[in-house]
Write an enzyme that holds these catalytic residues in place. Structure first.
Site, PDB file in Angstrom:
ATOM      1  N   ASP A  25       0.841  -1.195   0.000  1.00  0.00           N
ATOM      2  CA  ASP A  25       0.000   0.000   0.000  1.00  0.00           C
ATOM      3  C   ASP A  25       0.877   1.246   0.000  1.00  0.00           C
ATOM      4  O   ASP A  25       2.103   1.146  -0.019  1.00  0.00           O
ATOM      5  CB  ASP A  25      -0.935   0.000   1.227  1.00  0.00           C
ATOM      6  CG  ASP A  25      -0.183   0.210   2.538  1.00  0.00           C
ATOM      7  OD1 ASP A  25       1.065   0.230   2.536  1.00  0.00           O
ATOM      8  OD2 ASP A  25      -0.849   0.356   3.575  1.00  0.00           O
ATOM      9  N   ASP A  70       1.460   4.621   2.305  1.00  0.00           N
ATOM     10  CA  ASP A  70       1.159   5.243   3.600  1.00  0.00           C
ATOM     11  C   ASP A  70       1.556   6.714   3.539  1.00  0.00           C
ATOM     12  O   ASP A  70       2.728   7.025   3.363  1.00  0.00           O
ATOM     13  CB  ASP A  70       1.941   4.543   4.715  1.00  0.00           C
ATOM     14  CG  ASP A  70       1.656   3.045   4.773  1.00  0.00           C
ATOM     15  OD1 ASP A  70       0.542   2.678   5.154  1.00  0.00           O
ATOM     16  OD2 ASP A  70       2.561   2.255   4.410  1.00  0.00           O
ATOM     17  N   ASP A 108      -3.301   4.552   2.638  1.00  0.00           N
ATOM     18  CA  ASP A 108      -3.631   4.983   3.996  1.00  0.00           C
ATOM     19  C   ASP A 108      -3.265   6.454   4.142  1.00  0.00           C
ATOM     20  O   ASP A 108      -2.117   6.826   3.916  1.00  0.00           O
ATOM     21  CB  ASP A 108      -2.816   4.184   5.044  1.00  0.00           C
ATOM     22  CG  ASP A 108      -3.325   2.756   5.217  1.00  0.00           C
ATOM     23  OD1 ASP A 108      -4.519   2.517   4.929  1.00  0.00           O
ATOM     24  OD2 ASP A 108      -2.536   1.898   5.637  1.00  0.00           O
TER      25      ASP A 108
END
Ligand code: 8DG
Ligand code: MN
Ligand code: MN
Length: 365
Positions: free
Chosen positions: A204, A206, A289
């Protein structure tokens, strides 16, 4: 040989946060075997066993060279009997029968398949396994109850389990930066997580948002997310409000867990493909995120969100056991003096803890 293992004549330090752990190391086959067992133990709910394998793997990652013989383990901390056996098998035969058995087992394979769905943890995966579910198709055909998050995870399963490249992380970061600039000039967007530790790809992106003037960051995230959404950049998102400071005093925040109380958004971005004309499809789903930290907490948030997870866990364990301090992604609290220790940089946090500074690239524990 011992001298070779312990550079400068020092023994290997017992906490991962006292060691330098680079991304690339020389004991990949050993750490892979141990981490498979750690993962399997986690799938069975044996957190303690999982941690023991993770610790052993982490120690090997910090070795300056290849472990040649079992005797060299004598001078290393935190390698238990079981890990020792696994290491011996891999050194002698190239593989460990127990690990190979785990990798082939129906339970391990199914748990892996299910926990790779965004929004599915060990508990849910385990329940599905017990109910006899084995494939992603089973989930769909048997009308398993799924949260909105899990539905999105299933819909984008392929993309979300294709590694995010650094170039994709950077273009995501730029898109967020542009949105942030529209609503709050002067605010910053920082790439944290594995990419900050130098990983070339990750699961992902961040991103940490802050503003140099405390308080100005309030309300920023929802505007940014709404705008990105209106531009068609967001496939899924759920946000959480800041809940830190609602109670008095320091909180260990659940002890071993890394969850914090910042305002944040767990999302899936629709990223324009960078593959150019030849690309099979125009876009790719990427997990992002977004976390907002007031500037006074930013160094703690940055340290907390840079990882690795094991490095973070060890930092907190070191703080509490060796220094009687409580560290989380918001603050550092000294329980002997009963006061918060403020910091304006990660370096200062290491100083407060009496630790040598470990740069992000050496936190791959
Ligand atoms: P990857 O994405 O490349 O696979 O690796 P990563 O970047 O190291 O892992 P991550 O799962 O994205 O987590 C990055 C760091 O964020 C990790 O050290 C844990 C930390 N973190 C917090 N708070 C929280 C939280 O509330 N949820 C999650 N998922 N991670 C958190 O400090
Ligand atoms: Mn990450
Ligand atoms: Mn993450």
């Amino acid at each position: 040989r011992v001298a070779e293992l312990a550079p400068h004549g020092r023994q290997m330090a017992p906490y991962a946060c006292q060691r330098r752990t680079p991304l690339l190391h020389s004991n990949q086959p050993l750490t892979e075997a141990l981490e498979t067992l750690a993962e399997e133990a986690g799938f069975s709910g044996s957190e303690g066993r999982s941690l023991a394998f993770t610790r052993a793997a982490s120690v090997l990652k910090a070795l300056p060279g290849r472990l040649g013989a079992l005797e060299e383990l004598g001078s290393l901390p935190g390698i238990g009997e079981h890990s020792r056996r696994v290491i011996q098998d891999v050194l002698e035969d190239g593989v460990c029968a127990e690990v190979e058995r785990v990798k082939l087992s129906e339970r391990y394979r199914t748990m892996k398949l299910f926990t790779k769905i965004f929004g599915v943890g060990v508990r849910t995966a385990s329940r599905w396994y017990q109910e006899g579910l084995r494939t992603l198709l089973d989930l769909q055909e048997r009308n398993t109850k799924l949260t909105r998050q899990q539905q999105a995870g299933l819909r984008h399963y392929g993309d979300l389990n294709t590694p995010v490249e650094r170039s994709e992380a950077e273009s995501t970061s730029r898109a967020v930066q542009e949105a942030v600039k529209r609503f709050l000039p002067g605010a910053s967007v920082t790439l944290a997580g594995g990419f900050r530790r130098g990983k070339p790809r990750g699961h992902d992106v961040d991103l940490l948002l802050t503003h140099p003037e405390e308080g100005r960051e309030v309300g920023l995230l929802s505007r940014v997310v709404s705008w990105l959404d209106s531009q068609g950049l967001i496939l899924y998102q759920h946000s959480q409000e800041n809940s830190y400071g609602l109670r008095e005093g320091p909180e260990p925040l659940g002890g071993r867990d890394v969850m914090d109380r910042f305002e944040r958004c767990f999302s899936i971005f629709r990223l324009e493909a960078q593959g150019g004309p030849g690309a099979p499809r125009g876009w790719k789903a990427v997990r992002v995120d977004l976390v907002v930290a007031p500037v006074s907490q930013f160094p703690f948030a940055l340290l907390g969100w840079t990882g690795s997870r094991h490095f973070e866990r060890e930092l907190r364990r070191f703080a509490s056991r060796e220094r009687k301090m409580v560290l989380n992604s918001h603050a550092l609290y000294d329980t002997r003096q009963n006061l918060f220790l403020p910091a304006t940089s990660e370096e200062e946090i290491f100083q407060h803890l009496g630790l040598e500074y470990v740069p992000p690239a050496q936190r791959n524990a």
